[in-house]
Design an enzyme around this catalytic site. Sequence first.
Site, mmCIF file in Angstrom:
data_model
loop_
_atom_site.group_PDB
_atom_site.id
_atom_site.type_symbol
_atom_site.label_atom_id
_atom_site.label_comp_id
_atom_site.label_asym_id
_atom_site.label_seq_id
_atom_site.Cartn_x
_atom_site.Cartn_y
_atom_site.Cartn_z
ATOM 1 N N ASP C 81 4.358 3.422 39.320
ATOM 2 C CA ASP C 81 5.247 2.400 38.299
ATOM 3 C C ASP C 81 6.961 2.505 39.183
ATOM 4 O O ASP C 81 7.066 1.463 39.836
ATOM 5 C CB ASP C 81 5.210 2.691 37.336
ATOM 6 C CG ASP C 81 4.588 2.701 35.955
ATOM 7 O OD1 ASP C 81 3.522 1.756 36.702
ATOM 8 O OD2 ASP C 81 4.577 2.591 35.101
ATOM 9 N N GLY C 82 7.174 3.776 40.277
ATOM 10 C CA GLY C 82 7.989 3.620 40.131
ATOM 11 C C GLY C 82 8.394 3.056 41.566
ATOM 12 O O GLY C 82 9.100 2.219 41.419
ATOM 13 N N ASN C 155 12.927 -2.442 33.626
ATOM 14 C CA ASN C 155 12.630 -1.913 33.293
ATOM 15 C C ASN C 155 14.140 -1.316 31.997
ATOM 16 O O ASN C 155 13.759 -2.321 31.032
ATOM 17 C CB ASN C 155 11.740 -0.390 33.406
ATOM 18 C CG ASN C 155 10.563 0.475 33.256
ATOM 19 O OD1 ASN C 155 9.472 -0.740 32.640
ATOM 20 N ND2 ASN C 155 10.077 1.146 33.785
ATOM 21 N N ASP C 156 14.750 -0.524 32.690
ATOM 22 C CA ASP C 156 15.618 -0.246 31.751
ATOM 23 C C ASP C 156 16.901 -0.072 32.241
ATOM 24 O O ASP C 156 17.241 0.509 33.447
ATOM 25 C CB ASP C 156 15.832 0.981 30.964
ATOM 26 C CG ASP C 156 15.063 2.001 31.711
ATOM 27 O OD1 ASP C 156 15.544 2.238 32.637
ATOM 28 O OD2 ASP C 156 13.935 2.465 31.281
ATOM 29 N N ARG C 166 28.729 17.419 27.090
ATOM 30 C CA ARG C 166 28.115 18.089 26.164
ATOM 31 C C ARG C 166 27.758 16.468 25.206
ATOM 32 O O ARG C 166 26.023 16.119 24.506
ATOM 33 C CB ARG C 166 29.219 18.840 24.774
ATOM 34 C CG ARG C 166 28.529 20.240 25.381
ATOM 35 C CD ARG C 166 30.155 20.587 23.840
ATOM 36 N NE ARG C 166 31.327 20.400 24.420
ATOM 37 C CZ ARG C 166 32.154 20.771 24.009
ATOM 38 N NH1 ARG C 166 32.254 21.408 22.459
ATOM 39 N NH2 ARG C 166 33.405 20.392 23.994
ATOM 40 N N LYS C 183 27.454 8.716 19.790
ATOM 41 C CA LYS C 183 28.064 10.025 20.895
ATOM 42 C C LYS C 183 26.773 10.653 20.671
ATOM 43 O O LYS C 183 25.700 10.773 19.871
ATOM 44 C CB LYS C 183 28.603 11.266 19.550
ATOM 45 C CG LYS C 183 30.193 10.868 19.407
ATOM 46 C CD LYS C 183 31.021 11.960 18.355
ATOM 47 C CE LYS C 183 31.654 11.804 18.517
ATOM 48 N NZ LYS C 183 33.199 12.890 17.654
ATOM 49 N N ASP C 185 23.371 11.716 23.991
ATOM 50 C CA ASP C 185 22.747 11.988 25.776
ATOM 51 C C ASP C 185 23.260 10.282 26.670
ATOM 52 O O ASP C 185 23.692 10.344 27.636
ATOM 53 C CB ASP C 185 21.575 12.458 24.912
ATOM 54 C CG ASP C 185 21.898 13.847 25.167
ATOM 55 O OD1 ASP C 185 22.804 14.585 24.967
ATOM 56 O OD2 ASP C 185 21.161 14.615 25.720
ATOM 57 N N GLN C 255 16.481 4.616 39.261
ATOM 58 C CA GLN C 255 16.358 4.694 40.868
ATOM 59 C C GLN C 255 17.685 4.372 41.319
ATOM 60 O O GLN C 255 18.621 5.023 42.127
ATOM 61 C CB GLN C 255 15.883 3.593 41.272
ATOM 62 C CG GLN C 255 13.903 4.117 40.355
ATOM 63 C CD GLN C 255 13.595 3.321 41.456
ATOM 64 O OE1 GLN C 255 13.852 1.882 41.212
ATOM 65 N NE2 GLN C 255 11.989 2.983 41.640
#
Lengths: 297, 297, 297, 297
Positions: C81-82, C155-156, C166, C183, C185, C255
Site C-alpha cells: 500500500d505504501g 489516505n490521510d 509529551r 491535547k 499525540d 510519507q
Amino acid sequence: MEYNPAFISRSNFVKAAAIFSKPGKAELSRIAPQLIAWLRSRGYRVYVDRETQRYSEGDDTFDRVDMAAQKPQFVVVLGGDGTLLAAARAVSVAGIPVLGVNLGSLGFLTEVPLEELYSTLEALDRDRCTTETRSMLRCQLLRGGTAIATYDALNDVVVNKSAIARLANLDLYIDQEFVSSYKADGLIIATPTGSTAYSLSAGGPILTPLVDAFVITPVSAHSLAHRPLVVRDSVEVSVQVNTEEEEAYLSVDGQVGIRVVHGDRVTCRKSEHRVRLLRMQRTFFEVLRTKLKWGQT
Amino acid sequence: MEYNPAFISRSNFVKAAAIFSKPGKAELSRIAPQLIAWLRSRGYRVYVDRETQRYSEGDDTFDRVDMAAQKPQFVVVLGGDGTLLAAARAVSVAGIPVLGVNLGSLGFLTEVPLEELYSTLEALDRDRCTTETRSMLRCQLLRGGTAIATYDALNDVVVNKSAIARLANLDLYIDQEFVSSYKADGLIIATPTGSTAYSLSAGGPILTPLVDAFVITPVSAHSLAHRPLVVRDSVEVSVQVNTEEEEAYLSVDGQVGIRVVHGDRVTCRKSEHRVRLLRMQRTFFEVLRTKLKWGQT
Amino acid sequence: MEYNPAFISRSNFVKAAAIFSKPGKAELSRIAPQLIAWLRSRGYRVYVDRETQRYSEGDDTFDRVDMAAQKPQFVVVLGGDGTLLAAARAVSVAGIPVLGVNLGSLGFLTEVPLEELYSTLEALDRDRCTTETRSMLRCQLLRGGTAIATYDALNDVVVNKSAIARLANLDLYIDQEFVSSYKADGLIIATPTGSTAYSLSAGGPILTPLVDAFVITPVSAHSLAHRPLVVRDSVEVSVQVNTEEEEAYLSVDGQVGIRVVHGDRVTCRKSEHRVRLLRMQRTFFEVLRTKLKWGQT
Amino acid sequence: MEYNPAFISRSNFVKAAAIFSKPGKAELSRIAPQLIAWLRSRGYRVYVDRETQRYSEGDDTFDRVDMAAQKPQFVVVLGGDGTLLAAARAVSVAGIPVLGVNLGSLGFLTEVPLEELYSTLEALDRDRCTTETRSMLRCQLLRGGTAIATYDALNDVVVNKSAIARLANLDLYIDQEFVSSYKADGLIIATPTGSTAYSLSAGGPILTPLVDAFVITPVSAHSLAHRPLVVRDSVEVSVQVNTEEEEAYLSVDGQVGIRVVHGDRVTCRKSEHRVRLLRMQRTFFEVLRTKLKWGQT
C-alpha cells in the site's frame, strides 16, 4: 490420599474420573464411548453427566451439581468454554482438577485439541500434568439486606439491562466506598480468567491468569469517561441497582439469569473456591496469540 | 399555506401550535399552563398531547400519533431527547418543525433552555428561526419475506440480544451484499443524529448532522476486529437474525421493542420523512462541547 | 516470452504503461522483467520508476513525480500500500488509473495477488476492468497566513507530536468554526480510503469508499470524551498548531514529514484530483473480511 | 508573616522540608516566600530547588538529584503532576514523602488545592497525615546485552516511534517468554499510578493504586486484536526494538527522552524504590470522579 482401598466395596476401582459433555455435539457418539473405554482400561471408575450418559452404558450418572460428591480424581470436559464453566463451578467446591478438551476451535479454557486427548490423559495418569489454579468470584444477591442467592463464577458476574430497557442505572461501591453511578447497558465484574471473555468484548483489558485482581468493565456506558477499572481481588465489589422502572438481570458466567429489582445489591468477593485447570504444554500467551490471531497480518 | 381563514369555523385562530411533554415532570404544572397562555395570547390554537393535557384546560388533546393530522405550525417539546424522539416520529410525516426545550440538562436535540423559551418563541413567531433538517431511517421487519412492521427512526434502529442471552448472531448485508457475521450484544444502525446517542456509548464515531451517511456500530462484538462502519445513506442496510435458541429484540429510537426470531430480517433505508428541528443560536459543535465537556480539563 | 524485441520500434507503440516498484524486494528481479516483456509483447511502451529500472533494460525511466507527464494508460504498482500511495499521488493529477499488485500479503489498495497479475492485465487490455474513483485530500500548510506547502493525500493528513514531546496542543476548526482544542499525540484527517489505515489503528471507524465524508480521528487524546468525528467532504478542516515549546510534525500518507511550529495552520479540503483504482472481482467487503480476519473465530 | 528571621539560627532547626516548584508560574512569587516563611516559623530548615530559589532568600538550594541527600522530613511540590513526577523520582531513593499542591487544576498526584496548603501542613506537622505508598518501575536500557541506562518511573516507561516514522516494530516478552510483536506507535508500561496518565489516553484501564500489577498498553496498534495487558508486578517486562530503519525513543514519566536503535532492549521490573505520597482526605475515587468528571451528565 486418605482413602483406604480395602474399604472400597462397590468395585475394584481405585481411581475415578468424571466426564462432562457439551449438549448436541454429534461427534460425541464416537468420542465419548472411546474415552470411557480408555479410562476403564486404565482402572478408572467413570462418572458421567446426563449429556454424556446418552453415549455410555453402565457408567454412573450424576447431575452436574452432585458430581463433586463422588470425588473423581479429575474431570474431562468435552466441549467448549461454556461447558467447562459449568463443570468448573460444579466441582470447584471439592478442588477437583478439570481438563478441557475442545471439540472444534481452541477455547481459552478448553485448550487441549482432541488429537492430544489420550497423550494428555497418559501424562495425567502418570502424574505428569501440572494444574493451574484460577480464582473465582463469590457473588451474593442481596434484597432488602438479605442474601437471597449465592453463586461462584469462574469468568464473570454481570448486571445488565433487559433487551427493551434503554439502560440500567447502577451504582458501584468498592469496600463500601461509593465509586460512581453508571448509566450503561451493564457492568461486568470479571476474574483474570474472565477478562478474555465478555469483558474483552466490552473493551476491557486482558489480565494474565495470576494477577491478584478483578476488572470491572462497563458495557456501553453513557459517559465516555467511564473506563474499565482494575481492583485488588481482596476488595468487595458491590453493584446497587438503581433502575426504577426498567428491568435488569444478574448473570453468572453467562449461564444463570435472574431478574433484579430497584434496591437490589450484587456483592462480589474472591471466592474461597478455586478452579484447578489441568494444563499441558500451551502457555497463556500461546493461547492468546492463537485465539486473538496476534501477529497474523 | 392553502387554507382560507374565512372558512375557519371553530375559532378565530389562524395559527396552531402543539405541545408534547415528558411524563412525570413536576415543573410542568407551572410551565405548561404558562406556555399555553402565551401561545393563545399570540393567537395560536393549542393542541396538547395526553401528558400536557393534565396541565391544561379547554385545549385540544390528541394522541401523539394523531397530532400530525392537525397540522400545527410547530411543535414544542417540553422534556428531554426521549420525548422529542417520540414527537418527531409522530409529526415528521407532515414536515412540521419541532422545538426542543430541555427541562433539566442540555440535550443533543432539546437544546433550548427553559429561560430562552419565550425569546425563542418570539423569534419563531416573527419567522426568525431557522430549521435544520435531519434524516431518518425507515426500518422494516421482514418475517418470511413479508414486512410485518415498519418504523421511522430519528436516532437509531437496534437489534440486540435479550438480557439473559449470551449473544446474538447477526448477519449484516449492504445492498444485498454480505458484509460479515457478528456475534455481539447487538448491532446499531444510526443516523447522524443518532450517532451521539447509543452508538457513541458503544464506541461509534460522531457524524455531523449533514453527513449523508449512516453508521453501523456493533455492541460488544465478540471479534475485536469488528469496528463501526460508516456507509452512504443511499444504501440498504439489512440485518439477518441468525440467533437460533436465544431471544433477540428490535428497538427503534430506544422506544419500540419487538421480539425477533431466527430468520427475521431488519432492513433499513433512508426514510422519505425528515425531521425539521427549530434551532436558535447554538451550533452543533457548541452542543457537542457542552454535552461532552470538551476542553474542561 | 515469445516476442522478439528486434521487431519493435518506438514508433510502433500506441499504448503506454508505467511500473512502480517497492524498493528492496528481491522477487522483483524475476517479476519486473517478466512484466515488462509481457507489456511490450502487447504493444505497450513501458515507463519505469528508478526502482524498477534496476530490473529492466532499455525502458524509459522517470522519477515518480514526472511520470504523469508521459500519460501512460495505466500504472502497475508492484509492492504494498505504501508504494501505491506514492504512485497514486504522482499520477492522480493526470487521472491515470492504478493497478495495485501485492508482493506478499493482501493490501487494502494492492488487492491483486501476483498469480492474478496477467489475467488482470488481459482483462485490462481488453477494456474489461472497472475503475473505482477515490477522493483525495488537498492539504495546505499555512505559516503566517501564507501557504508554504501543498500536498494531495489519498489516505490521510496527520499532525502529531514528536517522539520526545509529551503531547501536541491542536485546535480544530470546521469551515472556520472552532470545534475543540485537543491535547493529544496527534490528529488524523483521513479519506474513506485512509479510514482503514492509521485512523483505524487510532480507534476510527471504517468508511466505505464512496461515502462523501472525511474522518477526523484524535490519537491518544488526553480527554476521554474526544471521539472520531465524521464530516462532509465539502467542508474545510483546519488544524491550528498551539504547541509552544514542543515539536510537532505534519505527515501526508505517512510519507512526507515536515516540522510545524506554533501558529502554523494545516488546512484540508477535498482535492480536485482523484485516484482511479483498477479493480477486478474483489469487493471492498471481501477485502475487509480478509484483511481484518472477520469471521475467523 | 509574624516571625523574625533574626532569631532563627541554623542550629535551631531540628526539622527540614524541601520545596520543588513548577517553572514559569507567576503566582510562585507570592506563594513560595509565604510557604518558606511558614515552614521556618515552625522550625523547619528549608531546602529549595533551583526554580524555587528564584523566589527565596537565604535558603539552601540544591539540584533536584541532590535533594535526597539532605534528608528533609518531606517535600512540598508546588505545581502539577509533571513537577511531582520529577520530585518523586529524585527523593524516592530516600523514602521521603511528597506533598503535591496544585497551582491550577486538580492533578491525580497533586491533589491538595492551594487553599488547603497550610491546614495540610498543620496536620503534617502534628503527624496527622497518612502516606500512601506507590510502586515504581525500574527500567533498564540494554544495548548489546549491556545496561547503558537505568531509570525509575512513577508513571510509565514508553517506547515509541519518532514523529516521522510510520510505526515501530516492538517485541514484547514477559519473564523472557515471547508474547507478541507489535506494529504500533508505541508501547506503554505503566504502574497503577501511571494508569490514569498516558496509558488511559491510549485506551488502557484504570488500576487502583494498590493493585500489584503493571499494565502494558499499545498505542495505535496496527492489529485491532492487540489490547492492554495487565500483568503481576513481580514479572519482568521486556521490549525488544525491531525497528530497522525508523527511529524510536524511550521515555520515562514523559520526561526523559533517549533514542533507541534496532536490537536495543528495554527491561522493566518493580523498583526497590517507592514513592510515599502525603494524602489528606481525598480518596482515589474522589479524585477520579473529579478529574474524569464522572457523573456530571
